[in-house]
Design a protein around this motif. Structure first.
Motif, PDB file in Angstrom:
ATOM      1  N   ARG A 199      39.420 -19.805  80.830  1.00  0.00           N
ATOM      2  CA  ARG A 199      38.659 -20.614  81.787  1.00  0.00           C
ATOM      3  C   ARG A 199      37.488 -19.783  82.306  1.00  0.00           C
ATOM      4  N   TYR A 200      36.375 -20.459  82.527  1.00  0.00           N
ATOM      5  CA  TYR A 200      35.230 -19.798  83.154  1.00  0.00           C
ATOM      6  C   TYR A 200      35.463 -19.789  84.666  1.00  0.00           C
ATOM      7  N   ALA A 201      36.157 -18.751  85.105  1.00  0.00           N
ATOM      8  CA  ALA A 201      36.492 -18.602  86.523  1.00  0.00           C
ATOM      9  C   ALA A 201      36.444 -17.113  86.856  1.00  0.00           C
ATOM     10  N   LYS A 202      36.240 -16.803  88.143  1.00  0.00           N
ATOM     11  CA  LYS A 202      36.036 -15.411  88.555  1.00  0.00           C
ATOM     12  C   LYS A 202      37.132 -14.485  88.070  1.00  0.00           C
ATOM     13  N   GLY A 203      38.377 -14.932  88.155  1.00  0.00           N
ATOM     14  CA  GLY A 203      39.492 -14.075  87.797  1.00  0.00           C
ATOM     15  C   GLY A 203      39.587 -13.750  86.324  1.00  0.00           C
ATOM     16  N   LYS A 204      38.811 -14.439  85.493  1.00  0.00           N
ATOM     17  CA  LYS A 204      38.849 -14.196  84.052  1.00  0.00           C
ATOM     18  C   LYS A 204      37.929 -13.061  83.611  1.00  0.00           C
ATOM     19  N   GLY A 205      37.058 -12.574  84.497  1.00  0.00           N
ATOM     20  CA  GLY A 205      36.219 -11.430  84.162  1.00  0.00           C
ATOM     21  C   GLY A 205      35.202 -11.688  83.072  1.00  0.00           C
ATOM     22  N   VAL A 206      34.757 -12.934  82.936  1.00  0.00           N
ATOM     23  CA  VAL A 206      33.852 -13.274  81.832  1.00  0.00           C
ATOM     24  C   VAL A 206      32.499 -12.580  81.984  1.00  0.00           C
ATOM     25  N   ASP A 207      32.052 -12.387  83.225  1.00  0.00           N
ATOM     26  CA  ASP A 207      30.812 -11.632  83.479  1.00  0.00           C
ATOM     27  C   ASP A 207      30.839 -10.281  82.765  1.00  0.00           C
ATOM     28  N   TYR A 208      31.960  -9.594  82.880  1.00  0.00           N
ATOM     29  CA  TYR A 208      32.094  -8.251  82.304  1.00  0.00           C
ATOM     30  C   TYR A 208      32.152  -8.309  80.782  1.00  0.00           C
ATOM     31  N   LEU A 209      32.689  -9.403  80.238  1.00  0.00           N
ATOM     32  CA  LEU A 209      32.688  -9.571  78.790  1.00  0.00           C
ATOM     33  C   LEU A 209      31.262  -9.710  78.269  1.00  0.00           C
ATOM     34  N   ILE A 210      30.436 -10.504  78.940  1.00  0.00           N
ATOM     35  CA  ILE A 210      29.047 -10.681  78.492  1.00  0.00           C
ATOM     36  C   ILE A 210      28.280  -9.368  78.603  1.00  0.00           C
ATOM     37  N   ASP A 211      28.492  -8.641  79.691  1.00  0.00           N
ATOM     38  CA  ASP A 211      27.853  -7.323  79.830  1.00  0.00           C
ATOM     39  C   ASP A 211      28.302  -6.387  78.708  1.00  0.00           C
ATOM     40  N   ALA A 212      29.599  -6.399  78.407  1.00  0.00           N
ATOM     41  CA  ALA A 212      30.128  -5.536  77.352  1.00  0.00           C
ATOM     42  C   ALA A 212      29.544  -5.921  75.992  1.00  0.00           C
ATOM     43  N   PHE A 213      29.432  -7.226  75.739  1.00  0.00           N
ATOM     44  CA  PHE A 213      28.882  -7.680  74.463  1.00  0.00           C
ATOM     45  C   PHE A 213      27.418  -7.267  74.333  1.00  0.00           C
ATOM     46  N   ASN A 214      26.700  -7.322  75.431  1.00  0.00           N
ATOM     47  CA  ASN A 214      25.296  -6.884  75.426  1.00  0.00           C
ATOM     48  C   ASN A 214      25.191  -5.395  75.077  1.00  0.00           C
ATOM     49  N   ILE A 215      26.093  -4.596  75.628  1.00  0.00           N
ATOM     50  CA  ILE A 215      26.135  -3.163  75.312  1.00  0.00           C
ATOM     51  C   ILE A 215      26.512  -2.964  73.843  1.00  0.00           C
ATOM     52  N   LEU A 216      27.503  -3.720  73.388  1.00  0.00           N
ATOM     53  CA  LEU A 216      28.018  -3.586  72.024  1.00  0.00           C
ATOM     54  C   LEU A 216      26.945  -3.849  70.977  1.00  0.00           C
ATOM     55  N   LYS A 217      26.026  -4.759  71.276  1.00  0.00           N
ATOM     56  CA  LYS A 217      25.004  -5.145  70.299  1.00  0.00           C
ATOM     57  C   LYS A 217      24.105  -3.986  69.882  1.00  0.00           C
ATOM     58  N   SER A 218      23.982  -2.978  70.739  1.00  0.00           N
ATOM     59  CA  SER A 218      23.142  -1.828  70.376  1.00  0.00           C
ATOM     60  C   SER A 218      23.767  -1.025  69.239  1.00  0.00           C
ATOM     61  N   GLU A 219      25.101  -1.008  69.177  1.00  0.00           N
ATOM     62  CA  GLU A 219      25.799  -0.279  68.112  1.00  0.00           C
ATOM     63  C   GLU A 219      26.172  -1.183  66.943  1.00  0.00           C
ATOM     64  N   HIS A 220      26.420  -2.443  67.236  1.00  0.00           N
ATOM     65  CA  HIS A 220      26.828  -3.395  66.200  1.00  0.00           C
ATOM     66  C   HIS A 220      25.967  -4.654  66.325  1.00  0.00           C
ATOM     67  N   PRO A 221      24.728  -4.587  65.851  1.00  0.00           N
ATOM     68  CA  PRO A 221      23.797  -5.723  66.025  1.00  0.00           C
ATOM     69  C   PRO A 221      24.251  -6.995  65.320  1.00  0.00           C
ATOM     70  N   ASP A 222      25.162  -6.863  64.345  1.00  0.00           N
ATOM     71  CA  ASP A 222      25.631  -8.048  63.620  1.00  0.00           C
ATOM     72  C   ASP A 222      26.906  -8.644  64.230  1.00  0.00           C
ATOM     73  N   ALA A 223      27.369  -8.113  65.354  1.00  0.00           N
ATOM     74  CA  ALA A 223      28.572  -8.648  66.002  1.00  0.00           C
ATOM     75  C   ALA A 223      28.290 -10.020  66.604  1.00  0.00           C
ATOM     76  N   THR A 224      29.316 -10.876  66.581  1.00  0.00           N
ATOM     77  CA  THR A 224      29.211 -12.207  67.192  1.00  0.00           C
ATOM     78  C   THR A 224      30.393 -12.426  68.125  1.00  0.00           C
ATOM     79  N   LEU A 225      30.232 -13.378  69.031  1.00  0.00           N
ATOM     80  CA  LEU A 225      31.279 -13.690  70.003  1.00  0.00           C
ATOM     81  C   LEU A 225      31.481 -15.204  70.043  1.00  0.00           C
ATOM     82  N   THR A 226      32.722 -15.638  69.895  1.00  0.00           N
ATOM     83  CA  THR A 226      33.084 -17.042  70.062  1.00  0.00           C
ATOM     84  C   THR A 226      33.846 -17.203  71.368  1.00  0.00           C
ATOM     85  N   MET A 227      33.414 -18.167  72.196  1.00  0.00           N
ATOM     86  CA  MET A 227      34.025 -18.394  73.498  1.00  0.00           C
ATOM     87  C   MET A 227      34.518 -19.841  73.566  1.00  0.00           C
ATOM     88  N   ILE A 228      35.803 -20.004  73.857  1.00  0.00           N
ATOM     89  CA  ILE A 228      36.417 -21.329  73.909  1.00  0.00           C
ATOM     90  C   ILE A 228      36.934 -21.573  75.321  1.00  0.00           C
TER      91      ILE A 228
END
Length: 368
Positions: A199-228
């Motif tokens: 769920r897109y709710a504060k307790g799920k920490g989704v903000d931190y996932l998006i920040d982490a994915f943004n960081i990850l892209k510098s090392e793995h530019p071909d990485a993708t993320l699926t969000m359900i």
């Protein structure tokens, strides 16, 4: 046995762990020869009465929604009227208003009440509200129950701190169907495809996932993320994804049928769960059963499940989250080792049939 199940959410009306648990538990109990009725929240686009999966649903339209919680005072009258018509009443999550109503009815006099704890703290309520509720409404609700089901010993310890009597608490693991959730013939580690479900709710920490994915892209530019998933914070997350120019690398879907979810796991390289609060989410067990390595936050109730089958990270730490995902994407041998270990763990310790049978045994002991 005649069972009344009470839950604010039910799958597929609402996508989430509690709703899916309610649906699967009810379906399995019916297949074992029991009669199950469900009281749940309704909406204008759903019928008030419906038969599905062998069980019957009665929906109650909420008066209002408060912090994502359906307030349904009209359910109280039906609960009171039918309070002795069932062998047992089983309510899900003390955080739901519907479960509070069951506690009131039990105090007035009713069939035995069982409550399953799906996590002690709300993922949408502010901390000050949660503290007040835990000290008042939660205590009242738990104390009204004849039995409380927890998924882990750490959850039981939390309830003991609230002075809930130990003899009321039973630990029954959450479980999944390991014959349905199976590994792919060929793992998807080289795809660098990440998966998050929730769920897109504060307790799920989704903000931190998006920040982490943004960081990850510098090392793995071909990485993708699926969000359900769905939830009150989705628009905020969509805006953040746009601000970081990540739209082309992130696929967002609100719903994937449970019949198709296995293929989604099988096509994923890593399952990510950055939550700040959780019970024992089925999604982690499903991913592990599919041999998908897990990266999740180090929450007490998840450590015993995930350790040795994934990587644990501190909460609110996108850098460590990104580094842990990167470590798996860069090392297929480690990813396979953790994935295989996860499958072995779930098959040995988290059978859904075992969960259902132990739950029915609790009912039987209360009815005797």
């Amino acid at each position: 046995m005649k069972i009344l199940r009470v839950a604010a959410d039910i799958y597929p009306d609402v996508v989430g762990g509690v709703g899916l648990h309610v649906h699967e538990m009810s379906k399995e109990q019916v297949q074992l020869g029991n009669h199950v009725d469900i009281y749940t929240a309704g909406s204008n686009d759903k019928p008030a009465h419906e038969k599905r999966g062998g069980y019957e649903i009665k929906r109650f339209k909420p008066l209002i929604k408060l912090l994502g919680n359906s307030i349904m005072p009209n359910m109280l009258f039906s609960l009171y009227k039918n309070r002795y018509d069932y062998d047992v009443i089983h309510a899900h999550s003390h955080l739901y208003f519907s479960t509070n109503l069951c506690a009131i009815i039990r105090k007035l006099g009713s069939s035995p009440l069982v409550i399953t704890n799906h996590g002690l703290n709300s993922q949408t309520a502010p901390p000050w509200f949660q503290d007040i509720y835990t000290a008042t409404g939660a205590k009242f609700t738990f104390n009204a129950a004849d039995k409380i089901i927890c998924y882990t010993e750490s959850e039981k310890a939390e309830l003991l701190k609230l002075k809930v009597p130990s003899e009321k608490i039973e630990v029954i693991h959450n479980g999944i169907d390991t014959e349905h959730f199976i590994p792919a013939q060929e793992p998807a580690f080289d795809k660098k495809s990440l998966l998050w479900i929730g769920r897109y709710a504060k307790g799920k920490g989704v903000d931190y996932l998006i920040d982490a994915f943004n960081i990850l892209k510098s090392e793995h530019p071909d990485a993708t993320l699926t969000m359900i998933g769905k939830g009150p914070d989705k628009s905020k997350i969509v805006q953040k994804i746009q601000d970081l120019n990540l739209e082309k690398d992130i696929r967002m879907e609100e719903f994937i049928p449970n019949s198709e979810i296995v293929q989604l796991y099988q096509q994923s390289s890593v399952f990510v769960l950055p939550s700040l609060e959780e019970g024992v989410p089925r999604t982690i067990l499903e991913a592990m059963a599919c041999c998908v390595p897990v990266v999740c936050t180090r929450l007490p109730q998840l450590v015993d499940i995930v350790e040795g089958s994934g990587l644990l990270v501190p909460v609110k730490d996108p850098r460590t989250l990104a580094d842990s995902i990167s470590r798996l994407l860069a090392n297929n041998s480690l990813a396979k080792e953790l994935g295989d270990s996860g499958r072995e763990n779930v098959v040995a310790n988290y059978s859904w049939k075992d969960t259902v049978k132990k739950t029915l045994l609790i009912y039987a002991n209360l009815v005797e």
